[in-house]
Write a protein that holds these residues in place. Sequence first.
Motif, PDB file in Angstrom:
ATOM      1  N   LYS A   1       0.858  -1.175   0.000  1.00 41.93           N
ATOM      2  CA  LYS A   1       0.000   0.000   0.000  1.00 41.93           C
ATOM      3  C   LYS A   1       0.895   1.226   0.000  1.00 41.93           C
ATOM      4  O   LYS A   1       1.743   1.394   0.875  1.00 41.93           O
ATOM      5  CB  LYS A   1      -0.909  -0.006   1.228  1.00 41.93           C
ATOM      6  N   ARG A   2       0.681   2.132  -0.965  1.00 43.67           N
ATOM      7  CA  ARG A   2       1.625   3.217  -1.175  1.00 43.67           C
ATOM      8  C   ARG A   2       0.893   4.526  -1.360  1.00 43.67           C
ATOM      9  O   ARG A   2      -0.152   4.585  -2.005  1.00 43.67           O
ATOM     10  CB  ARG A   2       2.473   2.903  -2.409  1.00 43.67           C
TER      11      ARG A   2
ATOM     12  N   TRP B   1       4.744   3.457   2.513  1.00 44.65           N
ATOM     13  CA  TRP B   1       4.226   2.124   2.240  1.00 44.65           C
ATOM     14  C   TRP B   1       3.746   1.524   3.564  1.00 44.65           C
ATOM     15  O   TRP B   1       4.246   1.861   4.625  1.00 44.65           O
ATOM     16  CB  TRP B   1       5.302   1.202   1.692  1.00 44.65           C
TER      17      TRP B   1
ATOM     18  N   SER C   1       1.355  -0.022   6.736  1.00 42.36           N
ATOM     19  CA  SER C   1       0.233   0.177   7.641  1.00 42.36           C
ATOM     20  C   SER C   1       0.085   1.637   8.075  1.00 42.36           C
ATOM     21  O   SER C   1       1.076   2.288   8.409  1.00 42.36           O
ATOM     22  CB  SER C   1       0.409  -0.698   8.888  1.00 42.36           C
TER      23      SER C   1
END
Length: 304
Positions: A9-10, A28, A30
């Motif tokens: 995720k970015r 990136w 959490s």
Amino acid sequence: MSKVARIAKRMEYRFPRPDDAWLHVTEWGSPQPDVTIVLAHGWTLSSQGWEDVAEILVAADPTLRVLAYDHRGHGKSAKTVASLDILADDLAALIEAVVPVGPIVFGGHSMGGMTMMALAERHPRLVAERLVGVAFVSTAAGNLLGQYRSLPGFHRFAAAALALSARVKLPSRPLFLARQGTRRGLFGARPRRHDMNRAVLQAAQAHPRCVAALGASILEHDRHVVLSSFAGLDVVVMTGSRDRLTTVEHARIIGQHVAGSRVLIFRDSGHYLPYERREEVTAQLLGMATKARVAVPDWAGAAG
């Protein structure tokens, strides 16, 4: 896009500074991590130099938050001149605003490691209270190009070379000559063409005047005294046996000044360890994050 990149995720954003400058930041992982890893890149490069490591990190441990940013005059950050002191102040402000709580593991490649040393000099409380682990990657505490400094005319030549570099911008397309220069000067025995191309493209993004100003600051860099600030932290010093810029001797000197640190020398590797030894660098950062989790209760109690 690679499989690892799809998993990660970015997000990207600008972090403003009070002098109308800004830092381009990429994150990136959490949004609610128990450990944050902050990565700083080297001279003439950008945060893209860390993207392989960052993506592998969050693929291996999605609970991590990984943050990398472009120094002033590099990548997508503001095209303003700077010094290592200014970079250290930028890093301090970024941590205080964007990573206000929780333990931090820091990875600094080349000039990024020097920025961390300048941070310890200018913001010692932040280092003492927030950092639990530091990876010094292909960096030095001073005496850059020490093998040439005693030569007659070295300082005049260096000043002239930096003045010239302030007027020259690299082409945006990778050139054979540039790739060969990158290979022979900075990479190790068997570099990937893709990695060399990426290094050249990042250098093409860098602002020439800022590159020159920081080059002068790096030549004046001498922060051996502040290395004791990292004693008691989980510290690893990594270098390549073929690194001609920040040599094995530079790494060993850092290790000698930081009690309890460990020095890792990668055979046949050069200066670009985040590319050449991405898996090994990632493994060290993951190990630090694991140890940091053990320290979280102590850190939280001290913070409270």
